[in-house]
Design a protein around this motif. Structure first.
Motif, PDB file in Angstrom:
ATOM      1  N   UNK A   6     -45.399  52.177   0.955  1.00  0.00           N
ATOM      2  CA  UNK A   6     -44.224  52.003   0.088  1.00  0.00           C
ATOM      3  C   UNK A   6     -44.626  51.390  -1.247  1.00  0.00           C
ATOM      4  N   UNK A   7     -45.493  50.381  -1.188  1.00  0.00           N
ATOM      5  CA  UNK A   7     -45.934  49.698  -2.409  1.00  0.00           C
ATOM      6  C   UNK A   7     -46.722  50.649  -3.302  1.00  0.00           C
ATOM      7  N   UNK A   8     -47.610  51.442  -2.710  1.00  0.00           N
ATOM      8  CA  UNK A   8     -48.424  52.383  -3.484  1.00  0.00           C
ATOM      9  C   UNK A   8     -47.535  53.462  -4.098  1.00  0.00           C
ATOM     10  N   UNK A   9     -46.574  53.953  -3.337  1.00  0.00           N
ATOM     11  CA  UNK A   9     -45.646  54.971  -3.837  1.00  0.00           C
ATOM     12  C   UNK A   9     -44.887  54.449  -5.062  1.00  0.00           C
ATOM     13  N   UNK A  13     -45.132  55.734  -9.078  1.00  0.00           N
ATOM     14  CA  UNK A  13     -43.904  56.049  -9.822  1.00  0.00           C
ATOM     15  C   UNK A  13     -43.904  55.315 -11.157  1.00  0.00           C
ATOM     16  N   UNK A  14     -44.294  54.033 -11.158  1.00  0.00           N
ATOM     17  CA  UNK A  14     -44.325  53.240 -12.388  1.00  0.00           C
ATOM     18  C   UNK A  14     -45.349  53.787 -13.375  1.00  0.00           C
ATOM     19  N   UNK A  15     -46.519  54.156 -12.872  1.00  0.00           N
ATOM     20  CA  UNK A  15     -47.579  54.655 -13.756  1.00  0.00           C
ATOM     21  C   UNK A  15     -47.142  55.939 -14.457  1.00  0.00           C
ATOM     22  N   UNK A  16     -46.606  56.881 -13.701  1.00  0.00           N
ATOM     23  CA  UNK A  16     -46.179  58.157 -14.282  1.00  0.00           C
ATOM     24  C   UNK A  16     -45.028  57.948 -15.268  1.00  0.00           C
ATOM     25  N   UNK A  17     -44.045  57.118 -14.868  1.00  0.00           N
ATOM     26  CA  UNK A  17     -42.902  56.858 -15.743  1.00  0.00           C
ATOM     27  C   UNK A  17     -43.291  56.161 -17.032  1.00  0.00           C
ATOM     28  N   UNK A  18     -44.139  55.131 -16.928  1.00  0.00           N
ATOM     29  CA  UNK A  18     -44.530  54.372 -18.120  1.00  0.00           C
ATOM     30  C   UNK A  18     -45.395  55.200 -19.069  1.00  0.00           C
ATOM     31  N   UNK A  47     -47.779  48.168 -19.735  1.00  0.00           N
ATOM     32  CA  UNK A  47     -47.241  48.351 -18.380  1.00  0.00           C
ATOM     33  C   UNK A  47     -48.083  49.335 -17.572  1.00  0.00           C
ATOM     34  N   UNK A  48     -48.633  50.349 -18.244  1.00  0.00           N
ATOM     35  CA  UNK A  48     -49.475  51.329 -17.545  1.00  0.00           C
ATOM     36  C   UNK A  48     -50.694  50.629 -16.948  1.00  0.00           C
ATOM     37  N   UNK A  49     -51.383  49.832 -17.784  1.00  0.00           N
ATOM     38  CA  UNK A  49     -52.566  49.115 -17.302  1.00  0.00           C
ATOM     39  C   UNK A  49     -52.188  48.109 -16.220  1.00  0.00           C
ATOM     40  N   UNK A  50     -51.037  47.448 -16.412  1.00  0.00           N
ATOM     41  CA  UNK A  50     -50.579  46.476 -15.421  1.00  0.00           C
ATOM     42  C   UNK A  50     -50.316  47.162 -14.077  1.00  0.00           C
ATOM     43  N   UNK A  51     -49.734  48.357 -14.121  1.00  0.00           N
ATOM     44  CA  UNK A  51     -49.440  49.082 -12.878  1.00  0.00           C
ATOM     45  C   UNK A  51     -50.725  49.513 -12.168  1.00  0.00           C
ATOM     46  N   UNK A 125     -34.895  53.281 -17.340  1.00  0.00           N
ATOM     47  CA  UNK A 125     -35.602  52.040 -17.020  1.00  0.00           C
ATOM     48  C   UNK A 125     -34.818  51.171 -16.035  1.00  0.00           C
ATOM     49  N   UNK A 126     -33.517  51.152 -16.153  1.00  0.00           N
ATOM     50  CA  UNK A 126     -32.718  50.382 -15.202  1.00  0.00           C
ATOM     51  C   UNK A 126     -32.797  51.027 -13.813  1.00  0.00           C
ATOM     52  N   UNK A 127     -32.773  52.354 -13.780  1.00  0.00           N
ATOM     53  CA  UNK A 127     -32.944  53.059 -12.509  1.00  0.00           C
ATOM     54  C   UNK A 127     -34.327  52.753 -11.917  1.00  0.00           C
ATOM     55  N   UNK A 128     -35.348  52.748 -12.768  1.00  0.00           N
ATOM     56  CA  UNK A 128     -36.716  52.472 -12.308  1.00  0.00           C
ATOM     57  C   UNK A 128     -36.816  51.059 -11.756  1.00  0.00           C
ATOM     58  N   UNK A 129     -36.179  50.105 -12.431  1.00  0.00           N
ATOM     59  CA  UNK A 129     -36.194  48.722 -11.953  1.00  0.00           C
ATOM     60  C   UNK A 129     -35.616  48.623 -10.550  1.00  0.00           C
ATOM     61  N   UNK A 130     -34.454  49.222 -10.348  1.00  0.00           N
ATOM     62  CA  UNK A 130     -33.788  49.127  -9.047  1.00  0.00           C
ATOM     63  C   UNK A 130     -34.610  49.805  -7.942  1.00  0.00           C
ATOM     64  N   UNK A 131     -35.203  50.942  -8.267  1.00  0.00           N
ATOM     65  CA  UNK A 131     -35.989  51.666  -7.267  1.00  0.00           C
ATOM     66  C   UNK A 131     -37.250  50.900  -6.889  1.00  0.00           C
ATOM     67  N   UNK A 132     -37.999  50.446  -7.893  1.00  0.00           N
ATOM     68  CA  UNK A 132     -39.267  49.747  -7.627  1.00  0.00           C
ATOM     69  C   UNK A 132     -39.009  48.390  -6.978  1.00  0.00           C
ATOM     70  N   UNK A 133     -37.949  47.690  -7.399  1.00  0.00           N
ATOM     71  CA  UNK A 133     -37.628  46.407  -6.778  1.00  0.00           C
ATOM     72  C   UNK A 133     -37.269  46.598  -5.307  1.00  0.00           C
ATOM     73  N   UNK A 134     -36.522  47.649  -5.004  1.00  0.00           N
ATOM     74  CA  UNK A 134     -36.171  47.949  -3.614  1.00  0.00           C
ATOM     75  C   UNK A 134     -37.438  48.159  -2.786  1.00  0.00           C
ATOM     76  N   UNK A 135     -38.382  48.921  -3.327  1.00  0.00           N
ATOM     77  CA  UNK A 135     -39.643  49.168  -2.625  1.00  0.00           C
ATOM     78  C   UNK A 135     -40.449  47.876  -2.484  1.00  0.00           C
TER      79      UNK A 135
END
Length: 288
Positions: A6-9, A13-18, A47-51, A125-135
């Motif tokens: 789940x964490x890797x998924x 998602x963050x890397x591709x989106x950012x 953010x890309x490097x951070x991810x 970005x708000x959608x991404x926040x909610x999705x990644x935080x849930x994961x």
């Protein structure tokens, strides 16, 4: 799906989106005369490097225990979180510095179409926040939660840019710097978010007790084991995506050492079965 998966998924998602948004923001900011959008692009690039760091931390912290690391490699995760915070603060500093320079430099008004770009970015970005935080919550990962906050801070900087550009366009000549003031405000918000990310990771490194809900569940599960009368001390350390538990269990004082030993193993096995997020369990038997 395992916590690690789940964490890797979420991180991919963050890397591709950012990556996509960094390109979109950079082009829109350059051609649309908006430094707030360029500042946004700078943050997305960091953010890309951070991810990628988060991805490395998840994979490394999930390595099994070995001779030199009997508790596993989970401490790598909050350490990676500290580095992610460093990326955030660095990007905030760059944005603030460039904003101050631009405030004092005459330039053209931003293009009105940049507002459409920003509107789409804010929603995504708000959608991404909610999705990644849930994961991150599901995976019990501090670094994935930190990555989620990158998305929220990005949404806030985009909102600030939207407001700044709107002010500049509505009020016209003489208010070109509203866009740059928005970027400066956003940099301060990024620093604030950095603290929100840093604080839980620091508590994790320092073995701060933050897990009352886990303790309650442990005590409830322990009572389901025949022979366990009650529980006393319960200490918890979070290591990576697992909790390590030290638990004192009260048993009948008349049972043999062998019976007490078997009860301890039964309790340990039951806890790990009912609570998969538990790693190592050390049971100390107390006589009633």
């Amino acid at each position: 799906m395992s916590n690690q998966a789940k964490a890797i998924q979420a991180t991919y998602f963050s890397i591709i989106g950012n990556t996509s948004l960094a390109v979109i923001k950079g082009l829109a900011g350059f051609f649309g005369n908006s430094y707030a959008l360029i500042a946004d692009a700078i943050e997305s690039t960091t953010d890309i490097f951070a991810s990628f760091l988060v991805l490395f931390g998840i994979k490394y912290s999930s390595r099994p225990a070995d001779k030199n690391h009997p508790y596993g490699h989970g401490r790598a995760e909050p350490l990676i979180t500290f580095i992610v915070v460093g990326f955030l603060i660095t990007s905030a500093t760059v944005i603030a510095y460039e904003s101050i320079l631009n405030i004092n430099t005459p330039h053209e008004l931003p293009k009105s179409w940049t507002l459409l770009v920003l509107g789409g970015i804010i929603i995504w970005k708000e959608y991404s926040f909610r999705l990644v935080m849930k994961k991150g919550i599901e995976a019990n990962s501090s670094s994935v939660k930190a990555d989620a906050w990158h998305h929220r801070s990005d949404a806030i900087t985009s909102i600030a840019a939207f407001v700044g550009i709107t002010i500049a366009l509505v009020l016209g000549k003489g208010y070109e710097a509203a866009d740059d003031w928005a970027a400066l405000f956003a940099s301060g918000f990024i620093v604030y978010n950095s603290y929100l990310i840093f604080r839980p990771a620091l508590g994790e490194i320092m073995d701060e007790h933050l897990y009352d809900d886990v303790v309650v569940n442990i005590r409830l599960v322990a009572k389901t084991v025949d022979g366990i009368i009650a529980t006393e001390k319960c200490f918890i350390r979070k290591v990576g995506m697992k909790y390590h538990v030290d638990l004192h269990a009260i048993v009948d004082s008349k049972i043999t050492v062998r019976e007490g030993h078997d009860l301890a193993h039964q309790l340990k096995d039951t806890l790990k079965k009912e609570m998969p997020y538990i790693g190592n369990v050390l049971i100390h038997i107390e006589p009633d």
